[in-house]
Design a protein around this motif. Structure first.
Motif, PDB file in Angstrom:
ATOM      1  N   GLU A   1       0.805  -1.219   0.000  1.00 19.60           N
ATOM      2  CA  GLU A   1       0.000   0.000   0.000  1.00 19.60           C
ATOM      3  C   GLU A   1       0.834   1.264   0.000  1.00 19.60           C
ATOM      4  OE1 GLU A   1      -3.071  -0.243  -0.494  1.00 19.60           O
ATOM      5  OE2 GLU A   1      -3.409  -2.373  -0.062  1.00 19.60           O
ATOM      6  N   GLU A   2       2.131   1.131   0.365  1.00 18.23           N
ATOM      7  CA  GLU A   2       3.048   2.282   0.405  1.00 18.23           C
ATOM      8  C   GLU A   2       2.493   3.417   1.272  1.00 18.23           C
ATOM      9  OE1 GLU A   2       3.899   3.424  -3.580  1.00 18.23           O
ATOM     10  OE2 GLU A   2       5.019   1.598  -4.050  1.00 18.23           O
ATOM     11  N   ILE A   3       2.028   3.065   2.468  1.00 19.02           N
ATOM     12  CA  ILE A   3       1.540   4.074   3.400  1.00 19.02           C
ATOM     13  C   ILE A   3       2.589   4.308   4.482  1.00 19.02           C
ATOM     14  CG2 ILE A   3      -0.893   3.555   2.990  1.00 19.02           C
ATOM     15  CD1 ILE A   3      -0.906   1.917   5.548  1.00 19.02           C
ATOM     16  N   ASP A   4       2.533   5.469   5.091  1.00 20.23           N
ATOM     17  CA  ASP A   4       3.514   5.859   6.108  1.00 20.23           C
ATOM     18  C   ASP A   4       2.960   5.528   7.487  1.00 20.23           C
ATOM     19  OD1 ASP A   4       5.772   6.894   7.259  1.00 20.23           O
ATOM     20  OD2 ASP A   4       5.037   8.959   7.273  1.00 20.23           O
ATOM     21  N   ILE A   5       3.458   4.443   8.080  1.00 18.44           N
ATOM     22  CA  ILE A   5       3.005   4.029   9.414  1.00 18.44           C
ATOM     23  C   ILE A   5       4.235   3.746  10.289  1.00 18.44           C
ATOM     24  CG2 ILE A   5       0.691   3.179   8.865  1.00 18.44           C
ATOM     25  CD1 ILE A   5       1.867   0.432   8.363  1.00 18.44           C
TER      26      ILE A   5
END
Length: 786
Positions: free
Chosen positions: A113-117
């Protein structure tokens, strides 16, 4: 925060809902211990972790937390040398496996998903890989908590012996049940005190001997271990004791391995607990349709379409709340059961939730402040009899609040000053509000007193608010109206209920002018507000219509671009088909040229016709831009042509060599194997070969040296062909040719190799190459003469 305040604002009910969202006992424990913080950095961090979890829930809908257990008691017992049971050890393995599953899930989310978490990723990174311990446990204990035979070779041997003894005992007893069935109460083999026995009728006891282990309640049946199986039962018991000792040894060994990895297991449990807790917060936010609030320390609260967190969405009216910027106090007036207390509790509970890291049931963009204390004096006036004791209870609570209030406090007063004389109560209410406002605290108060309506207009720090009441239906709408005080609806309600107009008019005459003017002013404000809301709704409709029109136009434009691309693609496809057809025709012309060249009877005009067709095909394939004539400035300067000059023949789009000048308008040009006359305007000078000063120029007189620019060796023997080639090269050098063509054909390739080898060894030949495809290709070798 004071526990009593938390109870009054129903904060524990939010915690109960949060616990229900946790998937493990670890997360539930952390939810139970959760308390609001007063540290801005902590709160902002908690909100970020909740938001990260909310992103994952929004994308995936869940997070794998199956199999995770609270194994901290097992870890503690192993650290002090205790032996864990098989089920306890299995829970350790299950938790290790669950942690690895979760860690892989987080890594997959980040990659896919290439999300920043970053917070979630950091916690997942703290889950250690304990696969060796997990495999060791799974190789010894099955999914049901039983130690398997393969846990050790000794255990496998012992259990094999046990099965052998059991089989022999049962076989012996089965034989007795068949031979002496009339002496048995039931023809079965049973177990008493871990020993195999038979149910024998009491009168046949002497027929079996052995030991009596039990008897029925009636005394008619004795459970006897026959003497013939006593020894085998003894061996079976001994084997079972050995089995138990071996199982304990295996469990002790696994417990020691758990002790070795105790620190890593603790870190895993801590990370899993925090992850479960942060996802419980996110799932509660999704259930409430909540949004992440912005947190400040300026005492500013702004919420749009906020709802009470504990009320169902279809049962609660959303309201806008704002305090702390233009004003620091709100005085809410209106009828009972109109929603004043709900609005009061909503602000307090949302503040506590935000300071705990929970999201708020409001629209995106909500903003809440950090308060050191949230104070509340809330009582149910409708269920508590108004008396001195009630008033005293409220005042005791208010005094305690006033002693602690600061500029970082949120104070909530419900029915301030109620329970005593109206005039005194109103005076006390205004005085208390003045004190709290002087402390620069944020305060929201509800009241029945009409005197407080004017109070809000006389102070810049205070604004009025009211809960709306529909006189037509005699029902509250539960809408909170900021900036508009509530007005008394007693006369309107009485009239709707059928009270005589005479009585109503007389009652109105008894109300003083100030009260009537205030009521009229409030009515005017309400009318203005309704008109403004109608204008707003109309503007919103127009905006929506404009947006729909814009979306429609955008859709049509996108359709136009799409069709344009389709048409361009079709045109391109059609053009490519035309070009392909032209290429095929050009290839056919080239093939015809090859055949004509091989045919010695071909005439020059045949070649020129075929070549013209080929040029026409090339011209049809050439973009128009490439056919643009050169500007006068770009044309090469005119130069006198001489024999041996290399020129470019425009008509045939090919390079050639000047043989001689025919007249002022024509030159004889060597084009490959052909020699033809070409008009001067069709020739472009390319270059002139450098004269070789080391070698005298050949003297050519008349027809003494008459050599063709090509030599045909086809059909000749290899040795004869090489001799003829050597003689021909000498003559070509004397004739002053710079290049000649040797026609050897393709055949077996032997003659071609001989010609090329000759070219490499001859000192006057500086290079060789195959002719162009349209000039013979690999069947002709062009020699470069020096």
């Amino acid at each position: 925060m004071n526990d009593k305040i938390l109870q009054q604002l129903e904060y524990p009910k939010v915690i109960e809902q949060l616990q229900q969202q946790a998937e493990t006992s670890l997360g539930q424990e952390m939810a139970r211990q959760m308390k609001p913080s007063t540290d801005l950095e902590n709160i902002q961090y908690w909100q970020r972790e909740t938001d990260e979890a909310a992103q994952v829930v929004r994308l995936k809908g869940h997070i794998p937390l199956g199999g995770i257990r609270d194994i901290r008691p097992q870890i503690k017992r192993s650290e002090i040398g205790g032996m864990l049971s098989a089920h306890e050890i299995l829970e350790v393995a299950s938790t290790i496996y669950g942690g690895q599953q979760l860690k892989r899930f987080v890594a997959h989310i980040i990659d896919e998903e290439e999300i920043d978490i970053p917070i979630l990723n950091d916690r997942a990174e703290h889950i250690s890989n304990l696969n060796q311990l997990e495999r060791a446990i799974k190789s010894c204990i099955d999914d049901y908590g039983h130690v398997m035979d393969g846990a050790s070779s000794q255990l496998r041997t012992i259990r094999s012996q046990i099965r052998s003894y059991e089989s022999r005992v049962r076989d012996r007893l089965d034989g007795l049940t068949k031979s002496k069935s009339q002496m048995l109460s039931d023809a079965i083999v049973t177990i008493r005190h871990d020993r195999y026995v038979l149910p024998v009728k009491a009168e046949y006891r002497s027929q079996f001997g052995g030991m009596v282990h039990d008897q029925s309640s009636s005394g008619q049946t004795l459970f006897i271990e026959p003497q013939s199986v006593v020894d085998m039962n003894n061996k079976l018991q001994e084997a079972r004791v050995e089995e138990q000792h071996e199982i304990e040894r295996i469990l002790k060994d696994l417990s020691e391995r758990i002790q070795t990895d105790a620190s890593f297991l603790k870190e895993n449990v801590n990370a899993l607990q925090q992850i479960d807790f942060m996802f419980a917060k996110a799932k509660l936010g999704r259930q409430m349709k909540a949004a992440k609030p912005t947190i400040n320390e300026n005492g500013v609260i702004r919420m749009r379409q906020a709802r009470h967190p504990l009320l169902e969405e279809d049962e609660v009216v959303s309201n806008d709340i704002e305090i702390g910027d233009s004003f620091t106090a709100i005085v809410i007036t209106g009828p009972n059961t109109g929603g004043k207390t709900v609005a009061l509790k909503m602000v307090g509970l949302c503040t506590l939730m935000a300071q705990t890291g929970l999201q708020i049931p409001a629209l995106d963009g909500c903003e809440l402040s950090v308060f050191d204390h949230v104070f509340a004096d809330i009582g149910d006036e409708q269920s508590i009899e108004q008396s001195l004791s009630t008033f005293s209870s409220h005042m005791t609570n208010i005094v305690d609040i006033l002693n602690q209030v600061t500029d970082r406090s949120l104070v909530l007063f419900d029915e301030l000053g109620a329970g005593t004389d109206p005039q005194e109560g109103a005076g006390l209410a205004m005085s208390i509000l003045d004190y709290v406002i002087e402390q620069r605290a944020r305060v929201i108060a509800t009241t029945h007193y009409p005197e407080l309506k004017a109070y809000g207009y006389n102070r810049d720090e205070v604004t009025n608010a009211s809960v709306e009441f529909d006189v037509e239906t005699l029902q509250p709408t539960y809408r909170l109206l900021l900036g508009v005080p509530g007005r008394s609806n007693a006369f309107d309600i009485s009239k709707r209920l059928g009270l005589s107009d005479n009585i109503i008019h007389k009652a109105q005459s008894m109300v003083n002018d100030d009260s009537r003017s205030v009521e009229n002013m409030i009515a005017s404000l309400e009318q203005s507000r309704h008109e403004a809301e109608q204008d707003y709704e109309q503007a919103a409709d127009i905006l929506e219509e404009a947006e729909q029109f814009y979306r429609s136009l955008k859709h049509e434009y996108n359709q136009y671009l799409k069709k344009k691309e389709q048409y361009e693609a079709k045109a391109k496809e059609k053009a490519e088909k035309v070009l392909e057809q032209a290429r095929e025709e050009a290839d056919q012309i080239l093939e015809d040229l090859r055949q004509l060249r091989d045919d010695h009877s071909v005439k020059d005009h045949h070649f020129i016709e075929a070549r013209t067709k080929l040029d026409q095909q090339k011209a049809s394939l050439t973009p128009k831009d490439d056919q643009t004539p050169l500007n006068e400035a770009e044309k090469p300067a005119t130069q006198t042509l001489e024999t041996g000059d290399e020129v470019f023949v425009k008509t045939f789009n090919q390079s050639g060599t000047i043989v001689q000048q025919v007249n002022d308008k024509e030159y004889e040009v060597q084009l490959g194997v052909l020699k033809m006359k070409v008009a001067v305007e069709q020739l472009e000078f390319v270059k002139r070969p450098e004269p070789d000063k080391s070698k005298p120029s050949p003297v050519v007189k008349g027809n003494q040296v008459h050599v063709k620019p090509e030599l045909d060796l086809r059909g000749q023997r290899y040795e004869d062909a090489i001799q003829k080639l050597e003689k021909y090269v000498d003559e070509a050098l004397l004739a002053g040719y710079h290049q000649v063509s040797i026609i050897h054909g393709k055949g077996t390739g032997a003659l071609m190799k001989g010609v090329q080898q000759f070219a490499k060894e001859h000192r006057s030949i500086k290079g060789s190459e195959f002719a162009h495809a349209n000039e013979g290709g690999t069947g002709v070798t062009v020699l470069k003469l020096s």
